[in-house]
Design a protein around this motif. Sequence first.
Motif: not given
Length: 250
Positions: A8-25
Amino acid sequence: MTTRERKEAKLEKRLDWAASRDAKSAAAFDRARTIADGIPLGQPILVSHHSERHARADQARIEGGMARGVESMKMAEVHRSKAAGIEHQLETSIYSDDPDAVGQIRAKIAGLEAKRDRMKLVNKLFKNGDAAGLAAIGLDLDRIKAKLAAAGPYWGDKPHLPYELQNLGGNISRLKERIKAIEAAEHRSTLAEASSGGVLIEGETWVRVTFAEKPELATLDALKAAGFRWSAGSWIGEREKLPAGIGEGG
């Protein structure tokens, strides 16, 4: 932390990283678009004009911004794909340290056994030409015959092939062995709680070391350095390499 909690912690990190990349994009695309909006539509670079250097710099910034935006957008998709995989695992997997792992596995075994029993019954009824018996469980004898005829000799003379039953039997046996392993690990953990220092050491030449609670990082590092490996809730290794101080009371 349990296996499920780590997932669950890994899932949360992946979603956070995806959101961060969306913002950078989005930011990269916006910067490139802002520069492009400042250039008159269709305006070419005027070679040898005093504006050429600035125009080429703008072009490079636009291209760079678009490239960074696309890169971040692709990485966001990678993270979302990984997150989806972890989410699927969480939804479909039974981890050995889940609170009711044994109960869940037993329920899964019951479902597989019921499926196997139905397959055996279908084969038996079909072999006997029992149209009424098949109808009682929602099947039609003539339709089964038609499907087998369409499949050809490869399929055989029964609705369910032997390998289907064998695969189910193999999965059932594997799950039963897993229950034994989980129950054995839980028993060792109980014994460790009652042992000196909360550590249970079993074996002679090769030993199994079980801790009632997760030990300090230094202890884990010492076990790894001594060649011990983690297996089914315990550390396995050679007694003569057992780090000093483990299981000596406390």
